[in-house]
Design an enzyme around this catalytic site. Structure first.
Site, mmCIF file in Angstrom:
data_model
loop_
_atom_site.group_PDB
_atom_site.id
_atom_site.type_symbol
_atom_site.label_atom_id
_atom_site.label_comp_id
_atom_site.label_asym_id
_atom_site.label_seq_id
_atom_site.Cartn_x
_atom_site.Cartn_y
_atom_site.Cartn_z
ATOM 1 N N CYS A 177 -96.901 10.909 59.707
ATOM 2 C CA CYS A 177 -95.851 11.206 58.729
ATOM 3 C C CYS A 177 -94.783 12.149 59.252
ATOM 4 C CB CYS A 177 -96.480 11.799 57.460
ATOM 5 S SG CYS A 177 -97.582 10.656 56.581
ATOM 6 N N HIS A 333 -82.919 26.105 50.997
ATOM 7 C CA HIS A 333 -83.582 24.900 50.511
ATOM 8 C C HIS A 333 -84.753 24.519 51.417
ATOM 9 C CE1 HIS A 333 -79.956 24.499 48.077
ATOM 10 N NE2 HIS A 333 -79.242 24.552 49.188
ATOM 11 N N HIS A 337 -92.904 17.994 53.341
ATOM 12 C CA HIS A 337 -93.451 16.645 53.251
ATOM 13 C C HIS A 337 -94.428 16.513 52.078
ATOM 14 C CE1 HIS A 337 -95.204 12.835 54.185
ATOM 15 N NE2 HIS A 337 -96.384 13.357 54.413
ATOM 16 N N HIS A 366 -93.530 12.553 42.662
ATOM 17 C CA HIS A 366 -93.642 11.992 41.320
ATOM 18 C C HIS A 366 -92.907 10.659 41.204
ATOM 19 C CE1 HIS A 366 -92.393 11.542 37.037
ATOM 20 N NE2 HIS A 366 -93.609 11.978 36.798
ATOM 21 N N ASN A 370 -95.610 9.217 48.344
ATOM 22 C CA ASN A 370 -95.552 9.586 49.755
ATOM 23 C C ASN A 370 -95.051 8.370 50.534
ATOM 24 O OD1 ASN A 370 -95.977 10.236 52.423
ATOM 25 N ND2 ASN A 370 -98.135 10.778 52.193
#
Length: 444
Positions: A177, A333, A337, A366, A370
């Site tokens: 990832c 900010h 991940h 949400h 992922n």
């Protein structure tokens, strides 16, 4: 005395001649250092894939799909239902059409279709919004951990968009990832060597081939955590792009813990006891991610933290007192991940963050789930859609993945980013976010 004076003059003449002989080298070195210093790598723009409504997998539909998957026994179905209940997913995450079939179809042809749908969409969107001719792309980098067909994904894009025959193309696979930041790092290095160039990075992941129908619970997790998505990013080292770039790349740090066996094997593709192929995500993953994060922070910190924080952290190491640097003083900010609800919470705790710092991560999980290496770009899109990104702001993109790796990219915003961009994947629903995410949902 005269002899001594002659020797001194001779030595001075010799020194002067040597210096003059070195002058071309010194001048060339100065010009090289000046030119090297001026090479800035910038991000012109990026695009994320927004699945159509027909790809949505509401919780009830996903559970129904599990119950009709004839290869899954009831215990495996019940386990996945429990994971989904605590996943933090909403009702708009998406899966490819092949997985919605009964039974699901894991053929390579459907995986290619899935990849084409995502990749072609984001590349076309990005080229259009940045007004870029595909033949102007000098460097192409694709990354997809689990799907590596022949010809490669990079070749697929070259063919579709009729790019130049001398394009430098690279295809990264099996890197987890955090591969999106690895691709950014590769692009940065190439852009610094091949100056005045454009680089296109495409991050994607194919869900179709990785659907697991066995009994191993650590492998069943992948069915519950990953969803459909992808991103395309356009980077430049051309001076002519200085005025239209959105971000400049400030720092990039990569940490690899693969020398440790526990880290290496915490996320691994292998056969289960019934010879079914799957990706195992073990219970050690969160702990391993924390260790990799600490190692990455130790290298990144001196480059980004205010001097006061660096001194305080250094003293804490000397006196062996636990102190977590306040990275919130270095960044406006954060794009962490969204590997899962537990991963976000663990990183939030490790960095002493507030809930607002992980808002983009939780909302991305949400709405989109992922999406592997492209997830951090959905988060950046969220921040922009909210109208929070202003000129001079710094953003930390942090990704973890198999290997085990923890990678960081730090960007500085070069302009006030408007939140009304219609190509932003959040544009049609950003007004409803953030939403409250319950600890568990009642599926049945």
């Amino acid at each position: 005395m005269a002899a001594s004076l002659l020797r001194s003059l001779f030595d001075l003449t010799t020194f002067t001649n040597n210096l003059l002989g070195l002058a071309p080298i010194l001048i060339a070195s100065i010009f090289y250092l000046i030119h090297k210093k001026q090479t800035t790598v910038r991000l012109l723009d990026y695009a994320c894939y927004k699945p159509p409504p027909s790809y949505r997998a509401p919780t009830s539909m996903f559970v129904e799909h599990l119950e009709h998957e004839h290869e899954l026994d009831q215990e495996s179905v019940d386990f996945q239902v429990k994971i989904i209940e605590k996943s933090g997913f909403g009702e708009e995450t998406s899966i490819p059409p092949a997985l919605a079939r009964h039974p699901s179809d894991k053929s390579i042809s459907f995986s290619i279709d899935e990849t084409k749908t995502v990749v072609f969409n984001v590349v076309e969107t990005l080229l259009h919004k940045s007004n870029t001719n595909p033949r102007n792309i000098d460097i192409l980098i694709t990354n997809s951990s689990m799907f590596c067909p022949t010809p490669s994904l990079s070749a697929l894009i070259v063919n579709k968009f009729k790019m130049r025959s001398n394009i430098m193309s690279f295809n990264l696979s099996g890197m987890g990832c955090s591969a999106g930041i690895i691709s950014i790092g590769l692009a940065k290095d190439l852009l610094k060597v091949h100056k005045n160039s454009l680089a296109l990075i495409v991050s994607s992941e194919a869900m179709n081939l990785n659907w697991y129908t066995g009994k191993n619970r650590s492998m069943l997790l992948t069915n519950c955590l990953f969803r459909l998505g992808g991103a395309a990013i356009l980077m430049s080292s051309r001076d002519q792009d200085k005025e239209k770039a959105k971000y400049s790349l400030q720092h990039l740090e990569r940490t690899h813990k693969g020398q440790d066996n526990r880290s290496y094997s915490c996320i691994i593709q292998e056969l289960d006891q019934d010879n079914k192929l799957g990706v195992s995500i073990t219970k050690n993953t969160v702990a391993v991610a924390g260790e990799a994060l600490k190692a990455n922070m130790a290298v990144l910190g001196p480059s980004v933290l205010p001097l006061k924080e660096q001194i305080t952290y250094a003293i804490s190491l000397i006196i062996r007192k636990t102190y977590i640097p306040k990275f919130r003083n270095a960044f406006e900010h954060f794009c962490i991940h969204p590997g899962g609800r537990a991963v976000i919470s663990a990183i939030k705790k490790s960095l002493s963050m507030e809930e607002g710092d992980v808002e983009a991560s939780r909302m991305t999980l949400h709405r989109f789930g992922n999406t592997s290496s492209s997830s951090i770009w959905y988060e950046l899109s969220y921040i922009e859609a909210k109208g929070r990104m202003r000129k001079g702001d710094k953003v930390w993109q942090l990704a973890v993945g198999s290997g085990f790796k923890c990678n960081s990219a730090v960007w500085k915003c070069l302009c006030n980013v408007e939140g009304s961009d219609e190509t932003n994947v959040w544009s049609d629903g950003i007004h409803s976010y953030p939403v409250e995410i319950p600890e568990t949902i009642n599926i049945l």
